[in-house]
Design a protein around this motif. Structure first.
Motif, PDB file in Angstrom:
ATOM      1  N   ILE A 101       0.849  -1.198   0.000  1.00  0.00           N
ATOM      2  CA  ILE A 101       0.000   0.000   0.000  1.00  0.00           C
ATOM      3  C   ILE A 101       0.881   1.244   0.000  1.00  0.00           C
ATOM      4  CG2 ILE A 101      -1.648   1.342   1.376  1.00  0.00           C
ATOM      5  CD1 ILE A 101      -2.860  -1.444   2.209  1.00  0.00           C
ATOM      6  N   ALA A 102       1.941   1.208   0.803  1.00  0.00           N
ATOM      7  CA  ALA A 102       2.873   2.347   0.847  1.00  0.00           C
ATOM      8  C   ALA A 102       3.539   2.571  -0.516  1.00  0.00           C
ATOM      9  CB  ALA A 102       3.935   2.125   1.920  1.00  0.00           C
ATOM     10  N   ASN A 103       3.680   1.506  -1.291  1.00  0.00           N
ATOM     11  CA  ASN A 103       4.266   1.597  -2.632  1.00  0.00           C
ATOM     12  C   ASN A 103       3.219   1.865  -3.717  1.00  0.00           C
ATOM     13  OD1 ASN A 103       7.109   1.320  -2.309  1.00  0.00           O
ATOM     14  ND2 ASN A 103       6.809  -0.826  -1.768  1.00  0.00           N
ATOM     15  N   GLY A 104       1.993   2.201  -3.291  1.00  0.00           N
ATOM     16  CA  GLY A 104       0.958   2.601  -4.249  1.00  0.00           C
ATOM     17  C   GLY A 104       0.114   1.485  -4.819  1.00  0.00           C
ATOM     18  N   LEU A 105       0.194   0.285  -4.250  1.00  0.00           N
ATOM     19  CA  LEU A 105      -0.587  -0.842  -4.752  1.00  0.00           C
ATOM     20  C   LEU A 105      -1.895  -0.978  -3.971  1.00  0.00           C
ATOM     21  CD1 LEU A 105       2.399  -3.341  -5.104  1.00  0.00           C
ATOM     22  CD2 LEU A 105       1.377  -1.914  -6.890  1.00  0.00           C
ATOM     23  N   LYS A 106      -2.865  -1.641  -4.555  1.00  0.00           N
ATOM     24  CA  LYS A 106      -4.194  -1.809  -3.958  1.00  0.00           C
ATOM     25  C   LYS A 106      -4.197  -2.990  -2.986  1.00  0.00           C
ATOM     26  CE  LYS A 106      -6.363   1.313  -6.479  1.00  0.00           C
ATOM     27  NZ  LYS A 106      -6.247   2.627  -5.905  1.00  0.00           N
ATOM     28  N   GLU A 107      -4.878  -2.796  -1.857  1.00  0.00           N
ATOM     29  CA  GLU A 107      -4.931  -3.835  -0.827  1.00  0.00           C
ATOM     30  C   GLU A 107      -5.531  -5.136  -1.366  1.00  0.00           C
ATOM     31  OE1 GLU A 107      -6.590  -4.663   3.692  1.00  0.00           O
ATOM     32  OE2 GLU A 107      -6.829  -2.665   2.850  1.00  0.00           O
ATOM     33  N   LYS A 108      -6.615  -5.053  -2.141  1.00  0.00           N
ATOM     34  CA  LYS A 108      -7.261  -6.273  -2.658  1.00  0.00           C
ATOM     35  C   LYS A 108      -6.314  -7.053  -3.571  1.00  0.00           C
ATOM     36  CE  LYS A 108     -12.016  -5.252  -2.201  1.00  0.00           C
ATOM     37  NZ  LYS A 108     -13.320  -5.468  -2.386  1.00  0.00           N
ATOM     38  N   TRP A 109      -5.559  -6.350  -4.403  1.00  0.00           N
ATOM     39  CA  TRP A 109      -4.604  -7.000  -5.296  1.00  0.00           C
ATOM     40  C   TRP A 109      -3.529  -7.702  -4.465  1.00  0.00           C
ATOM     41  CZ3 TRP A 109       0.666  -6.432  -6.346  1.00  0.00           C
ATOM     42  CH2 TRP A 109       1.121  -7.052  -7.512  1.00  0.00           C
ATOM     43  N   LEU A 110      -3.046  -7.028  -3.434  1.00  0.00           N
ATOM     44  CA  LEU A 110      -2.018  -7.599  -2.569  1.00  0.00           C
ATOM     45  C   LEU A 110      -2.545  -8.829  -1.821  1.00  0.00           C
ATOM     46  CD1 LEU A 110      -0.694  -4.185  -1.314  1.00  0.00           C
ATOM     47  CD2 LEU A 110       0.724  -5.876  -2.498  1.00  0.00           C
ATOM     48  N   GLN A 111      -3.794  -8.767  -1.371  1.00  0.00           N
ATOM     49  CA  GLN A 111      -4.379  -9.915  -0.661  1.00  0.00           C
ATOM     50  C   GLN A 111      -4.476 -11.136  -1.573  1.00  0.00           C
ATOM     51  OE1 GLN A 111      -7.927  -7.886   0.734  1.00  0.00           O
ATOM     52  NE2 GLN A 111      -7.168  -7.917   2.842  1.00  0.00           N
ATOM     53  N   LYS A 112      -4.777 -10.916  -2.833  1.00  0.00           N
ATOM     54  CA  LYS A 112      -4.859 -12.027  -3.801  1.00  0.00           C
ATOM     55  C   LYS A 112      -3.532 -12.782  -3.900  1.00  0.00           C
ATOM     56  CE  LYS A 112      -8.805 -11.842  -6.422  1.00  0.00           C
ATOM     57  NZ  LYS A 112      -9.699 -12.831  -5.875  1.00  0.00           N
ATOM     58  N   LEU A 113      -2.421 -12.034  -3.790  1.00  0.00           N
ATOM     59  CA  LEU A 113      -1.094 -12.656  -3.884  1.00  0.00           C
ATOM     60  C   LEU A 113      -0.873 -13.696  -2.788  1.00  0.00           C
ATOM     61  CD1 LEU A 113       1.248  -9.567  -4.498  1.00  0.00           C
ATOM     62  CD2 LEU A 113       0.336 -11.149  -6.211  1.00  0.00           C
ATOM     63  N   GLU A 114      -1.548 -13.500  -1.669  1.00  0.00           N
ATOM     64  CA  GLU A 114      -1.298 -14.340  -0.489  1.00  0.00           C
ATOM     65  C   GLU A 114      -2.282 -15.504  -0.366  1.00  0.00           C
ATOM     66  OE1 GLU A 114       1.461 -13.587   0.979  1.00  0.00           O
ATOM     67  OE2 GLU A 114       1.710 -11.497   0.405  1.00  0.00           O
ATOM     68  N   GLU A 115      -3.180 -15.664  -1.353  1.00  0.00           N
ATOM     69  CA  GLU A 115      -4.141 -16.764  -1.289  1.00  0.00           C
ATOM     70  C   GLU A 115      -3.403 -18.092  -1.261  1.00  0.00           C
ATOM     71  OE1 GLU A 115      -6.946 -16.220  -4.491  1.00  0.00           O
ATOM     72  OE2 GLU A 115      -7.986 -14.614  -3.401  1.00  0.00           O
ATOM     73  N   ILE A 154       4.681   3.980   6.517  1.00  0.00           N
ATOM     74  CA  ILE A 154       4.480   2.585   6.946  1.00  0.00           C
ATOM     75  C   ILE A 154       3.788   2.556   8.307  1.00  0.00           C
ATOM     76  CG2 ILE A 154       5.702   0.482   7.721  1.00  0.00           C
ATOM     77  CD1 ILE A 154       5.637   0.813   4.668  1.00  0.00           C
ATOM     78  N   SER A 155       4.257   3.369   9.216  1.00  0.00           N
ATOM     79  CA  SER A 155       3.693   3.428  10.558  1.00  0.00           C
ATOM     80  C   SER A 155       2.207   3.792  10.511  1.00  0.00           C
ATOM     81  CB  SER A 155       4.486   4.443  11.382  1.00  0.00           C
ATOM     82  OG  SER A 155       4.169   4.330  12.727  1.00  0.00           O
ATOM     83  N   ARG A 156       1.861   4.801   9.702  1.00  0.00           N
ATOM     84  CA  ARG A 156       0.445   5.219   9.568  1.00  0.00           C
ATOM     85  C   ARG A 156      -0.406   4.093   8.985  1.00  0.00           C
ATOM     86  NH1 ARG A 156       2.777  10.115   7.704  1.00  0.00           N
ATOM     87  NH2 ARG A 156       2.367   9.501   5.557  1.00  0.00           N
ATOM     88  N   ILE A 157       0.123   3.409   7.998  1.00  0.00           N
ATOM     89  CA  ILE A 157      -0.640   2.328   7.357  1.00  0.00           C
ATOM     90  C   ILE A 157      -0.830   1.158   8.326  1.00  0.00           C
ATOM     91  CG2 ILE A 157      -0.654   0.639   5.464  1.00  0.00           C
ATOM     92  CD1 ILE A 157       0.868   2.817   3.795  1.00  0.00           C
ATOM     93  N   TYR A 158       0.210   0.813   9.091  1.00  0.00           N
ATOM     94  CA  TYR A 158       0.047  -0.245  10.100  1.00  0.00           C
ATOM     95  C   TYR A 158      -1.082   0.114  11.060  1.00  0.00           C
ATOM     96  CZ  TYR A 158       3.764  -3.728   9.457  1.00  0.00           C
ATOM     97  OH  TYR A 158       4.540  -4.764   8.991  1.00  0.00           O
ATOM     98  N   ARG A 159      -1.114   1.355  11.538  1.00  0.00           N
ATOM     99  CA  ARG A 159      -2.164   1.769  12.479  1.00  0.00           C
ATOM    100  C   ARG A 159      -3.546   1.680  11.842  1.00  0.00           C
ATOM    101  NH1 ARG A 159       1.775   6.035  14.038  1.00  0.00           N
ATOM    102  NH2 ARG A 159       2.784   5.224  15.902  1.00  0.00           N
ATOM    103  N   ARG A 160      -3.647   2.152  10.589  1.00  0.00           N
ATOM    104  CA  ARG A 160      -4.943   2.133   9.901  1.00  0.00           C
ATOM    105  C   ARG A 160      -5.422   0.693   9.681  1.00  0.00           C
ATOM    106  NH1 ARG A 160      -6.064   2.015   4.505  1.00  0.00           N
ATOM    107  NH2 ARG A 160      -3.991   2.692   3.865  1.00  0.00           N
ATOM    108  N   LEU A 161      -4.529  -0.167   9.190  1.00  0.00           N
ATOM    109  CA  LEU A 161      -4.925  -1.550   8.929  1.00  0.00           C
ATOM    110  C   LEU A 161      -5.169  -2.321  10.227  1.00  0.00           C
ATOM    111  CD1 LEU A 161      -2.772  -2.652   5.847  1.00  0.00           C
ATOM    112  CD2 LEU A 161      -5.110  -1.778   5.911  1.00  0.00           C
ATOM    113  N   ALA A 162      -4.470  -1.962  11.288  1.00  0.00           N
ATOM    114  CA  ALA A 162      -4.703  -2.611  12.585  1.00  0.00           C
ATOM    115  C   ALA A 162      -6.142  -2.366  13.044  1.00  0.00           C
ATOM    116  CB  ALA A 162      -3.713  -2.094  13.628  1.00  0.00           C
ATOM    117  N   LYS A 163      -6.622  -1.149  12.872  1.00  0.00           N
ATOM    118  CA  LYS A 163      -8.022  -0.856  13.223  1.00  0.00           C
ATOM    119  C   LYS A 163      -8.966  -1.645  12.328  1.00  0.00           C
ATOM    120  CE  LYS A 163      -7.636   3.757  15.140  1.00  0.00           C
ATOM    121  NZ  LYS A 163      -7.699   5.182  14.849  1.00  0.00           N
ATOM    122  N   LYS A 164      -8.719  -1.585  11.041  1.00  0.00           N
ATOM    123  CA  LYS A 164      -9.592  -2.222  10.051  1.00  0.00           C
ATOM    124  C   LYS A 164      -9.679  -3.744  10.239  1.00  0.00           C
ATOM    125  CE  LYS A 164     -10.058  -2.747   5.026  1.00  0.00           C
ATOM    126  NZ  LYS A 164      -9.489  -2.373   3.727  1.00  0.00           N
TER     127      LYS A 164
END
Length: 192
Positions: A101-115, A154-164
């Protein structure tokens, strides 16, 4: 149960992973540990070359490589899971989400990689201040560790995703205090 220890570079993930594994084994819980990226593999070597500046990949490719690095270890993870009560991951697929996400990629696309990877039952994010993380690394820094602005992102994104995603945030205080907080979280999880 799979427990992932996440956080900024130099937040204390390796130290806390080691302390957690020792604590679990001390109370007779069979435990195995994995660390990612795993630089011992073919894909891991490419990741290391990228991080050290010897190779340059576009964001999509490096995040494919991070996912492939975990998939290289899938059989080992599955075997360890069948033989142990707890697997502790020093970084897992959550890092790929955050950094991607920090590198500008979409969360859903990244999640697909980990299936196909077993899901973590508990994600603990070490919330270290950027100053702390920068002061901890004495040796050569990789491309992500050198960039303070990227580190803040990175720190901001970790906090945001931790809540989500309901990841547990633990203040990266002293080693012992951080370990105590992690053990409290795990005790509640195991007890439930």
């Amino acid at each position: 149960m799979i427990i992932a220890i996440e956080g900024l570079d130099q937040a204390g993930k390796k130290t806390q992973t080691e302390m957690l594994v020792k604590a679990l084994r001390r109370i007779k819980i069979k435990t195995a540990v994995f660390s990612f990226p795993d630089y011992s593999t073919i894909v891991g070597k490419e990741i290391k070359n990228h991080l050290s500046g010897k190779r340059n990949f576009p964001p999509e490719i490096i995040h494919y490589l991070y996912a492939a690095n975990r998939l290289e270890k899938l059989e080992e993870i599955q075997k360890a899971s069948s033989k142990n009560s707890v697997l502790v991951m020093n970084r897992y697929y959550h890092s790929n989400l955050v950094y991607g996400i920090a590198n500008g990629l979409k969360e859903k696309w990244l999640q697909k990689l980990e299936e196909g990877l077993p899901k973590a039952d508990l994600v603990i994010v070490l919330d270290a201040s950027q100053d702390d993380s920068f002061s901890r690394k004495k040796s050569k820094r990789d491309r992500f560790e050198k960039n303070k602005n990227f580190s803040k992102k990175i720190s901001r994104i970790y906090r945001r995703l931790a809540k989500k995603h309901r990841w547990k945030m633990v203040s990266s205080d002293t080693k012992q205090n951080t370990h105590k907080e992690i053990m409290k979280i795990i005790s509640k999880k195991i007890g439930s």
